[in-house]
Design a protein around this motif. Structure first.
Motif, PDB file in Angstrom:
ATOM      1  N   LEU A 274       0.868  -1.172   0.000  1.00  0.00           N
ATOM      2  CA  LEU A 274       0.000   0.000   0.000  1.00  0.00           C
ATOM      3  C   LEU A 274       0.904   1.220   0.000  1.00  0.00           C
ATOM      4  N   SER A 275       0.986   1.909  -1.126  1.00  0.00           N
ATOM      5  CA  SER A 275       1.955   2.991  -1.305  1.00  0.00           C
ATOM      6  C   SER A 275       1.232   4.234  -1.792  1.00  0.00           C
ATOM      7  N   PHE A 276       1.248   5.283  -0.971  1.00  0.00           N
ATOM      8  CA  PHE A 276       0.524   6.510  -1.310  1.00  0.00           C
ATOM      9  C   PHE A 276       1.453   7.710  -1.246  1.00  0.00           C
ATOM     10  N   SER A 277       1.340   8.542  -2.261  1.00  0.00           N
ATOM     11  CA  SER A 277       2.136   9.756  -2.385  1.00  0.00           C
ATOM     12  C   SER A 277       1.212  10.956  -2.273  1.00  0.00           C
ATOM     13  N   GLY A 278       1.512  11.850  -1.345  1.00  0.00           N
ATOM     14  CA  GLY A 278       0.684  13.036  -1.188  1.00  0.00           C
ATOM     15  C   GLY A 278       1.061  14.125  -2.181  1.00  0.00           C
ATOM     16  N   GLY A 279       0.108  14.975  -2.477  1.00  0.00           N
ATOM     17  CA  GLY A 279       0.366  16.130  -3.335  1.00  0.00           C
ATOM     18  C   GLY A 279      -0.277  16.018  -4.699  1.00  0.00           C
ATOM     19  N   CYS A 280      -1.420  16.681  -4.871  1.00  0.00           N
ATOM     20  CA  CYS A 280      -2.124  16.703  -6.168  1.00  0.00           C
ATOM     21  C   CYS A 280      -2.278  18.145  -6.624  1.00  0.00           C
ATOM     22  N   GLU A 281      -1.144  18.856  -6.625  1.00  0.00           N
ATOM     23  CA  GLU A 281      -1.174  20.273  -6.985  1.00  0.00           C
ATOM     24  C   GLU A 281      -1.589  20.466  -8.444  1.00  0.00           C
ATOM     25  N   GLY A 282      -2.179  21.637  -8.699  1.00  0.00           N
ATOM     26  CA  GLY A 282      -2.541  21.963 -10.078  1.00  0.00           C
ATOM     27  C   GLY A 282      -3.606  21.037 -10.613  1.00  0.00           C
ATOM     28  N   VAL A 283      -3.322  20.412 -11.747  1.00  0.00           N
ATOM     29  CA  VAL A 283      -4.337  19.595 -12.424  1.00  0.00           C
ATOM     30  C   VAL A 283      -4.272  18.117 -12.056  1.00  0.00           C
ATOM     31  N   ILE A 284      -3.315  17.702 -11.215  1.00  0.00           N
ATOM     32  CA  ILE A 284      -3.166  16.280 -10.900  1.00  0.00           C
ATOM     33  C   ILE A 284      -4.422  15.767 -10.198  1.00  0.00           C
ATOM     34  N   THR A 285      -4.959  14.679 -10.716  1.00  0.00           N
ATOM     35  CA  THR A 285      -6.172  14.069 -10.178  1.00  0.00           C
ATOM     36  C   THR A 285      -5.829  13.064  -9.079  1.00  0.00           C
ATOM     37  N   PRO A 286      -6.456  13.153  -7.914  1.00  0.00           N
ATOM     38  CA  PRO A 286      -6.296  12.084  -6.927  1.00  0.00           C
ATOM     39  C   PRO A 286      -6.794  10.760  -7.527  1.00  0.00           C
ATOM     40  N   HIS A 287      -5.961   9.747  -7.467  1.00  0.00           N
ATOM     41  CA  HIS A 287      -6.325   8.469  -8.079  1.00  0.00           C
ATOM     42  C   HIS A 287      -5.475   7.367  -7.479  1.00  0.00           C
ATOM     43  N   TYR A 288      -5.848   6.121  -7.788  1.00  0.00           N
ATOM     44  CA  TYR A 288      -5.028   5.000  -7.341  1.00  0.00           C
ATOM     45  C   TYR A 288      -5.028   3.907  -8.393  1.00  0.00           C
ATOM     46  N   LEU A 289      -3.980   3.103  -8.334  1.00  0.00           N
ATOM     47  CA  LEU A 289      -3.742   2.039  -9.305  1.00  0.00           C
ATOM     48  C   LEU A 289      -3.678   0.712  -8.562  1.00  0.00           C
ATOM     49  N   VAL A 290      -4.474  -0.239  -8.985  1.00  0.00           N
ATOM     50  CA  VAL A 290      -4.487  -1.568  -8.380  1.00  0.00           C
ATOM     51  C   VAL A 290      -3.724  -2.509  -9.312  1.00  0.00           C
ATOM     52  N   CYS A 291      -2.607  -3.044  -8.833  1.00  0.00           N
ATOM     53  CA  CYS A 291      -1.744  -3.917  -9.626  1.00  0.00           C
ATOM     54  C   CYS A 291      -2.040  -5.365  -9.263  1.00  0.00           C
ATOM     55  N   THR A 292      -2.356  -6.174 -10.278  1.00  0.00           N
ATOM     56  CA  THR A 292      -2.747  -7.561 -10.025  1.00  0.00           C
ATOM     57  C   THR A 292      -1.884  -8.525 -10.828  1.00  0.00           C
ATOM     58  N   LYS A 293      -1.786  -9.748 -10.286  1.00  0.00           N
ATOM     59  CA  LYS A 293      -1.072 -10.836 -10.949  1.00  0.00           C
ATOM     60  C   LYS A 293      -1.914 -12.099 -10.807  1.00  0.00           C
ATOM     61  N   THR A 294      -2.175 -12.771 -11.924  1.00  0.00           N
ATOM     62  CA  THR A 294      -3.006 -13.962 -11.896  1.00  0.00           C
ATOM     63  C   THR A 294      -2.357 -15.084 -12.689  1.00  0.00           C
TER      64      THR A 294
END
Length: 358
Positions: A79-99
């Motif tokens: 679980l890795s989160f980076s703060g800071g969505c200055e300007g136009v950066i959209t708060p979002h997250y990426l789910v990485c999967t392996k099957t």
């Protein structure tokens, strides 16, 4: 084996509804999740609690779906989160999967996205930012690459959540037990693992000072309180099945757009002007590191990012790189992380893009 990266927008740091719905719909299985990597709207500094809010929300969600105690989630999922969505950066997250599994004797096909995770041992505060941290990070990266059976040239991003152990109450904080040194040592460990630098020549004095030594694919953040560094390697492999490929480049400064144009062209996207909406939709993720040039200059002209006392240099550089990449790609879902010690040339930084090939 199949790798995927699933992007979700977030309405708040603790908004997990996108993933929750995907889990309910069985579009994603909790057991397949390797990592959740996200941008939150805090300030990105040591007192940015939006990262903790996000981590707690995803921990609760995944514990319920994995049927394990909450304290066990981060041993299974990064679980890795980076703060800071200055300007136009959209708060979002990426789910990485392996099957799935790679069948014995499986024939090689086109190179597609492949993922492997690894961890270091636990660090003590006095080891943070030292050669010991770099060496253990190097070993963790090598283990992940070995699992993927790919050469270093096929590795395009190494995401590291670097350890920053807590110091006991009343004890003196070791001078290198800082976010900056933790990032720097970890990035040099990545560079050594990939043969980008001579790992045998690393000393404590090099870390954080010899900025001409860097990795072109490291993307490192440091998490206060974490004792074990976590590593996720993104590569392309002919033995993996995915609809995606990953590509990378390096910006020499925070307005260096031509390498990014070339990267997009290599990914089969237009290099002229902003991407058309149908091409933008092919982008699954964009990762970048940014830094305000410590020389206080960009291409011979002075900048004030380090001397403006009203606004952090980190927030300036994130804003600039986020806007630059958004303008080129047509998407504001850009993961821009600062600072970038030993990640790309001083004042610049690596960029990686995951693109849907189909």
């Amino acid at each position: 084996m199949r790798a995927d990266v699933h992007p979700f927008a977030s309405a708040a740091p603790d908004d997990v509804e996108g993933l929750a719905q995907a889990l309910r719909d069985r579009r994603i299985e909790a057991a397949d999740i390797m990592a959740v990597i996200g941008k939150t709207e805090g300030n990105g500094a040591g007192n940015d609690f939006t990262r903790t809010m996000a981590a707690h929300a995803f921990t609760r969600l995944l514990a319920a779906h994995l049927a394990i105690p909450e304290q066990g989630v981060e041993r299974q999922v990064m679980l890795s989160f980076s703060g800071g969505c200055e300007g136009v950066i959209t708060p979002h997250y990426l789910v990485c999967t392996k099957t799935g599994v790679v069948a014995r004797g499986e024939s090689a096909g086109p190179k597609r996205l492949a993922l492997a995770a690894s961890r270091t041992r636990a660090f003590d505060p006095e080891e943070t930012g030292t050669v010991a941290m770099a060496r253990d990070t190097e070993a963790a990266v090598r283990r992940a690459i070995s699992e993927l059976h790919v050469p270093p040239d096929d590795v395009h991003l190494v995401h590291v959540k670097a350890a920053l152990p807590m110091v006991a109450a009343g004890a003196a904080t070791p001078p290198r037990c800082t976010m900056a040194y933790a990032r720097a040592a970890s990035a040099l460990g990545v560079a050594a693992a990939l043969g980008e630098i001579d790992g045998g020549a690393l000393t404590d004095d090099v870390i954080g000072t010899r900025l001409e030594l860097y990795s072109q694919v490291a993307n490192v953040s440091a998490k206060p309180g974490l004792r074990v560094s976590e590593v996720l390697v993104f590569a392309n492999s002919p033995h993996w099945d995915s609809s995606c490929r990953i590509h990378h480049t390096v910006m020499r400064d925070i307005i260096d757009i031509e390498p990014v144009r070339a990267l997009l062209e290599a990914a089969g996207l237009s290099a002229c002007g902003q991407l058309a909406p149908d091409q933008t939709r092919r982008i699954r993720a964009i990762f970048a590191k940014s830094d305000a040039d410590p020389t206080h200059m960009i291409r011979g002209r002075r900048h004030t990012m380090w001397t403006d006392e009203d606004f952090s240099d980190m927030r300036y550089s994130r804003c600039v790189v986020g806007a630059t990449l958004a303008a080129l790609t047509g998407t504001t879902a850009v993961y821009v992380s600062t600072r970038a010690e030993h990640m790309g040339p001083s004042g610049g930084g690596p960029v990686a893009v995951i693109v849907n090939e189909k």
